[in-house]
Scaffold this motif. Structure first.
Motif, mmCIF file in Angstrom:
data_model
loop_
_atom_site.group_PDB
_atom_site.id
_atom_site.type_symbol
_atom_site.label_atom_id
_atom_site.label_comp_id
_atom_site.label_asym_id
_atom_site.label_seq_id
_atom_site.Cartn_x
_atom_site.Cartn_y
_atom_site.Cartn_z
ATOM 1 N N LEU A 35 0.831 -1.202 0.000
ATOM 2 C CA LEU A 35 0.000 0.000 0.000
ATOM 3 C C LEU A 35 0.864 1.250 0.000
ATOM 4 O O LEU A 35 0.565 2.219 -0.714
ATOM 5 C CB LEU A 35 -0.932 -0.003 1.213
ATOM 6 C CG LEU A 35 -1.785 1.253 1.400
ATOM 7 C CD1 LEU A 35 -2.661 1.513 0.180
ATOM 8 C CD2 LEU A 35 -2.641 1.134 2.650
ATOM 9 N N LEU A 36 1.940 1.262 0.763
ATOM 10 C CA LEU A 36 2.824 2.427 0.788
ATOM 11 C C LEU A 36 3.408 2.687 -0.592
ATOM 12 O O LEU A 36 3.503 3.845 -1.025
ATOM 13 C CB LEU A 36 3.942 2.215 1.806
ATOM 14 C CG LEU A 36 3.529 2.163 3.275
ATOM 15 C CD1 LEU A 36 4.747 1.908 4.155
ATOM 16 C CD2 LEU A 36 2.813 3.442 3.694
ATOM 17 N N GLU A 37 3.780 1.625 -1.285
ATOM 18 C CA GLU A 37 4.303 1.794 -2.643
ATOM 19 C C GLU A 37 3.217 2.321 -3.575
ATOM 20 O O GLU A 37 3.474 3.178 -4.436
ATOM 21 C CB GLU A 37 4.852 0.474 -3.165
ATOM 22 C CG GLU A 37 5.472 0.585 -4.550
ATOM 23 C CD GLU A 37 6.118 -0.704 -5.015
ATOM 24 O OE1 GLU A 37 6.798 -0.668 -6.066
ATOM 25 O OE2 GLU A 37 5.944 -1.746 -4.341
ATOM 26 N N GLU A 38 1.984 1.843 -3.380
ATOM 27 C CA GLU A 38 0.875 2.282 -4.223
ATOM 28 C C GLU A 38 0.600 3.771 -4.059
ATOM 29 O O GLU A 38 0.466 4.495 -5.047
ATOM 30 C CB GLU A 38 -0.382 1.479 -3.894
ATOM 31 C CG GLU A 38 -1.598 1.866 -4.740
ATOM 32 C CD GLU A 38 -2.835 1.066 -4.383
ATOM 33 O OE1 GLU A 38 -3.922 1.414 -4.903
ATOM 34 O OE2 GLU A 38 -2.741 0.120 -3.576
ATOM 35 N N ILE A 39 0.519 4.237 -2.811
ATOM 36 C CA ILE A 39 0.212 5.657 -2.626
ATOM 37 C C ILE A 39 1.409 6.530 -3.016
ATOM 38 O O ILE A 39 1.238 7.672 -3.455
ATOM 39 C CB ILE A 39 -0.262 5.965 -1.190
ATOM 40 C CG1 ILE A 39 0.812 5.676 -0.155
ATOM 41 C CG2 ILE A 39 -1.536 5.196 -0.880
ATOM 42 C CD1 ILE A 39 0.437 6.118 1.259
ATOM 43 N N TYR A 40 2.608 5.981 -2.894
ATOM 44 C CA TYR A 40 3.802 6.711 -3.364
ATOM 45 C C TYR A 40 3.711 6.928 -4.872
ATOM 46 O O TYR A 40 3.981 8.027 -5.373
ATOM 47 C CB TYR A 40 5.056 5.912 -3.004
ATOM 48 C CG TYR A 40 6.355 6.603 -3.350
ATOM 49 C CD1 TYR A 40 6.965 7.452 -2.433
ATOM 50 C CD2 TYR A 40 6.970 6.388 -4.583
ATOM 51 C CE1 TYR A 40 8.160 8.081 -2.743
ATOM 52 C CE2 TYR A 40 8.156 7.018 -4.901
ATOM 53 C CZ TYR A 40 8.752 7.866 -3.976
ATOM 54 O OH TYR A 40 9.936 8.490 -4.292
ATOM 55 N N ASN A 41 3.310 5.890 -5.595
ATOM 56 C CA ASN A 41 3.183 5.993 -7.052
ATOM 57 C C ASN A 41 2.026 6.895 -7.465
ATOM 58 O O ASN A 41 2.008 7.415 -8.595
ATOM 59 C CB ASN A 41 3.008 4.600 -7.660
ATOM 60 C CG ASN A 41 4.266 3.762 -7.553
ATOM 61 O OD1 ASN A 41 5.377 4.291 -7.486
ATOM 62 N ND2 ASN A 41 4.102 2.443 -7.513
ATOM 63 N N GLU A 42 1.049 7.102 -6.561
ATOM 64 C CA GLU A 42 -0.046 8.044 -6.815
ATOM 65 C C GLU A 42 0.350 9.473 -6.448
ATOM 66 O O GLU A 42 -0.457 10.389 -6.527
ATOM 67 C CB GLU A 42 -1.286 7.637 -6.002
ATOM 68 C CG GLU A 42 -1.943 6.344 -6.430
ATOM 69 C CD GLU A 42 -2.766 6.503 -7.686
ATOM 70 O OE1 GLU A 42 -3.047 7.653 -8.084
ATOM 71 O OE2 GLU A 42 -3.121 5.463 -8.283
ATOM 72 N N ASP A 43 1.600 9.654 -6.051
ATOM 73 C CA ASP A 43 2.160 10.949 -5.670
ATOM 74 C C ASP A 43 1.385 11.589 -4.519
ATOM 75 O O ASP A 43 1.081 12.786 -4.530
ATOM 76 C CB ASP A 43 2.201 11.906 -6.872
ATOM 77 C CG ASP A 43 3.136 13.085 -6.622
ATOM 78 O OD1 ASP A 43 4.093 12.929 -5.841
ATOM 79 O OD2 ASP A 43 2.894 14.179 -7.182
ATOM 80 N N ILE A 44 1.074 10.770 -3.537
ATOM 81 C CA ILE A 44 0.458 11.275 -2.303
ATOM 82 C C ILE A 44 1.584 11.672 -1.356
ATOM 83 O O ILE A 44 2.358 10.828 -0.905
ATOM 84 C CB ILE A 44 -0.462 10.219 -1.673
ATOM 85 C CG1 ILE A 44 -1.680 10.016 -2.592
ATOM 86 C CG2 ILE A 44 -0.899 10.634 -0.273
ATOM 87 C CD1 ILE A 44 -2.535 8.840 -2.225
ATOM 88 N N LYS A 45 1.672 12.954 -1.092
ATOM 89 C CA LYS A 45 2.784 13.455 -0.285
ATOM 90 C C LYS A 45 2.544 13.261 1.208
ATOM 91 O O LYS A 45 3.483 13.052 1.982
ATOM 92 C CB LYS A 45 3.024 14.936 -0.577
ATOM 93 C CG LYS A 45 4.242 15.501 0.125
ATOM 94 C CD LYS A 45 4.590 16.893 -0.345
ATOM 95 C CE LYS A 45 5.846 17.398 0.371
ATOM 96 N NZ LYS A 45 6.230 18.747 -0.067
#
Length: 238
Positions: A35-45
């Motif tokens: 999940l952390l990788e997913e939101i990182y790829n969604e550019d969630i700061k």
């Protein structure tokens, strides 16, 4: 969009970057790293997460986000019976814009919360967040009602109220420091419960920091049941 998180529009607009809330229990096992990788790829700061237990050290060593424990929160709950007690100094705030004293009290409340405890959020940003919050509250966008306690025409205490599905919340609550210990908190609580009960509320939910022993003692004396602590995290993109 994943069902494991949601973008928060107001926060995203305020900070001018993507902000999300992670759903409960999504970081409690190995799937959390995915999940952390997913939101990182969604550019969630920035992401908010509330956990029943402290997060594991191994998860904190991920390459995507740095974790900040911004609050250990004690949820509190009270079942409402009929309440009819409104102190003469308490009234509904009826203007369409908060006055300076009300804004300062909202900022005081905010400084004691998770945004005030986040080292990545400046005092100026925190103050602006809660100035906007109280502006939206008096216009009924963030709250059902705003109660204020006045002394010699000055607002020295307030509570925002939010009601939905028979449950009442007090998202923001503060008394000016020089007036603490004078019964104003109790008067505001009773007035808030009276308003909530009149709107069909049977249960009130709120919470405060585990470190705030004075507030916890007040809530307990006032009949609130203290629940197990919650751990509130802010995750900042590396």
């Amino acid at each position: 969009m994943s069902e494991q998180f949601e973008i928060i529009s107001w926060d995203t607009d305020f900070f001018n970057f993507n902000v999300a809330r992670l759903k409960a229990d999504t970081l409690k096992d190995r799937k959390g790293l995915t999940l952390l990788e997913e939101i990182y790829n969604e550019d969630i700061k920035l992401a908010y997460y509330v956990s029943e237990n402290p997060l594991s050290e191994s998860l904190k060593e991920n390459p995507f986000y740095k974790f900040y424990l911004v609050m250990t929160r004690i949820p509190i709950v009270k079942q409402l019976n009929e309440v009819n007690d409104f102190h003469r100094n308490i009234s509904f705030y009826s203007d369409d814009y908060p006055d300076e004293d009300l804004i300062k009290l909202a900022q005081l409340a905010g400084a004691q919360g998770r945004f005030g405890n986040d080292p990545n959020i400046t005092k100026e940003q925190c103050d602006e967040i809660f100035e906007n919050y109280i502006i939206n509250s008096v216009n009924k966008k963030m709250a059902t009602e705003v109660l204020v306690y006045r002394e010699n025409e000055r607002i020295i205490g307030f509570s925002t109220l939010k009601v939905g599905n028979g449950i009442g919340y007090a998202p923001l609550f503060a008394v000016a420091r020089e007036y603490e210990g004078k019964g104003i908190s109790f008067a505001l609580m009773r007035a808030a419960e009276s308003v909530m009960f009149s709107k069909g509320v049977t249960k009130v939910l709120s919470g405060t920091q585990n470190l705030n022993k004075k507030a916890l003692a007040i809530y307990k004396r006032y009949g609130f049941e203290l629940k197990e602590p919650e751990y509130v995290y802010h995750l900042w993109q590396k």
